[in-house]
Design an enzyme around this catalytic site. Structure first.
Site, mmCIF file in Angstrom:
data_model
loop_
_atom_site.group_PDB
_atom_site.id
_atom_site.type_symbol
_atom_site.label_atom_id
_atom_site.label_comp_id
_atom_site.label_asym_id
_atom_site.label_seq_id
_atom_site.Cartn_x
_atom_site.Cartn_y
_atom_site.Cartn_z
ATOM 1 N N GLU A 34 -1.199 -8.772 5.130
ATOM 2 C CA GLU A 34 -0.935 -8.951 6.574
ATOM 3 C C GLU A 34 -2.224 -8.906 7.391
ATOM 4 O O GLU A 34 -2.230 -9.296 8.552
ATOM 5 C CB GLU A 34 0.075 -7.892 7.065
ATOM 6 C CG GLU A 34 -0.444 -6.465 7.200
ATOM 7 C CD GLU A 34 -0.472 -5.673 5.899
ATOM 8 O OE1 GLU A 34 -0.370 -6.290 4.815
ATOM 9 O OE2 GLU A 34 -0.616 -4.440 5.971
ATOM 10 N N HIS A 69 -3.605 -5.492 1.402
ATOM 11 C CA HIS A 69 -2.927 -5.720 2.687
ATOM 12 C C HIS A 69 -2.968 -7.198 3.091
ATOM 13 O O HIS A 69 -3.810 -7.587 3.907
ATOM 14 C CB HIS A 69 -3.620 -4.912 3.785
ATOM 15 C CG HIS A 69 -3.356 -3.448 3.703
ATOM 16 N ND1 HIS A 69 -2.226 -2.869 4.233
ATOM 17 C CD2 HIS A 69 -4.066 -2.447 3.144
ATOM 18 C CE1 HIS A 69 -2.251 -1.562 4.013
ATOM 19 N NE2 HIS A 69 -3.365 -1.283 3.351
ATOM 20 N N CYS A 123 0.830 -1.200 0.000
ATOM 21 C CA CYS A 123 0.000 0.000 0.000
ATOM 22 C C CYS A 123 0.873 1.263 0.000
ATOM 23 O O CYS A 123 1.518 1.548 -0.996
ATOM 24 C CB CYS A 123 -0.983 -0.048 1.175
ATOM 25 S SG CYS A 123 -2.430 0.979 0.902
HETATM 26 N N1 LIG Z 1 -3.402 1.919 3.868
HETATM 27 C C1 LIG Z 1 -2.497 2.644 3.253
HETATM 28 O O1 LIG Z 1 -1.298 2.317 3.232
HETATM 29 C C2 LIG Z 1 -2.959 3.907 2.622
HETATM 30 C C3 LIG Z 1 -1.995 4.416 1.584
HETATM 31 C C4 LIG Z 1 -2.210 5.863 1.191
HETATM 32 N N2 LIG Z 1 -2.012 6.719 2.297
HETATM 33 C C5 LIG Z 1 -3.543 6.008 0.509
HETATM 34 O O2 LIG Z 1 -4.531 6.370 1.134
HETATM 35 O O3 LIG Z 1 -3.620 5.714 -0.667
#
Ligand SMILES: NC(=O)CC[C@H](N)C(=O)O
Length: 231
Positions: free
Chosen positions: A205, A203, A86
């Site tokens: 994890e 994600h 992400c």
């Molecule tokens: N969950 C995250 O890592 C968010 C990534 C980034 N800040 C976004 O909103 O795209």
């Protein structure tokens, strides 16, 4: 097997990543502050999710200039596995270790939901726990996950088998409805040329324990453990 998770000001998924790695690898990763100039000697470096520097300027743009990044690049070029999840993926594109960019979601809304991912390359250290074209449920939570690259780069990524993961429906079809953010060619995760760097918006994890609602993503970490133990 040794791993490190880098913490930037505004990271928020580092604990989840530490828990996942500890649970599957059997040893806790080292947390490394972004201001450190060197990384410990590890087999896997993780850039976790979050909102580094509050997403100011562009997601990941300021984090990409952190002191620790020079060593991330050095290690990546030397073959160490580097995983960006992400915000970590956004940082990897800002560094230039991965091509393209993550733009604002096509809906202009933050998306927080479960998606289906199709494993389109199962030869990397990160994805070898799966069979080719397995469909894996995984959460996403981002505002800027809309993968963009020019057509020549997209063709090259596909031609070289570097599109590791794509958003799909339950049957593995690459529909527009299954794409949560408008990413080109439903791309959810890509590899670098040598296959030792993976960036992905979802994600994994957060989907490895029954309490998460499912364990589909545990195989990502088990596959990594098998690869890295064999080193
Ligand atoms: N969950 C995250 O890592 C968010 C990534 C980034 N800040 C976004 O909103 O795209």
């Amino acid at each position: 097997m040794k791993s490190a998770v880098i913490v930037f000001p505004g990271s928020n998924r580092e604990r989840d990543m530490v828990t996942a790695l500890h649970s599957v690898f059997g040893s806790a990763p080292e947390l490394v502050w972004h201001g450190d100039s060197t990384l410990p000697d590890v087999d896997l470096v993780v850039l976790p999710g979050g909102f580094s520097y509050g997403d100011y300027l562009r997601c990941g743009a300021i984090a990409a200039r952190s002191p620790v990044i020079a060593d991330v690049v050095r290690k990546a070029k030397a073959g160490t596995r580097v995983l960006g999840v992400c915000n970590g993926f956004q940082i990897l594109t800002e560094i230039g270790l991965l091509p393209g960019a993550l733009m604002r979601n096509a809906s202009l809304r933050f998306v927080c939901q479960l998606v289906n991912l199709r494993i389109d390359n199962n030869e990397s250290a990160f994805t070898r726990g799966y069979r080719l074209h397995d469909v894996v449920r995984c959460p996403v939570a981002h505002g800027d996950g809309n993968y963009f690259a020019d057509e020549a780069t997209l063709d090259r990524l596909e031609g070289e088998g570097r599109v590791a993961l794509r958003y799909c429906d339950e049957r593995g079809e690459l529909t527009a409805d299954a794409n949560p953010n408008g990413s080109q060619r439903n791309i959810a995760g890509i590899l670098n040329e040598n296959g030792n760097v993976l960036g992905l918006m979802p994600h994994p994890e957060n989907f490895i324990e029954p309490l998460h609602g499912g364990t589909d993503c545990r195989r990502f970490f088990e596959g990594m453990a098998e690869t890295l133990e064999a080193v």
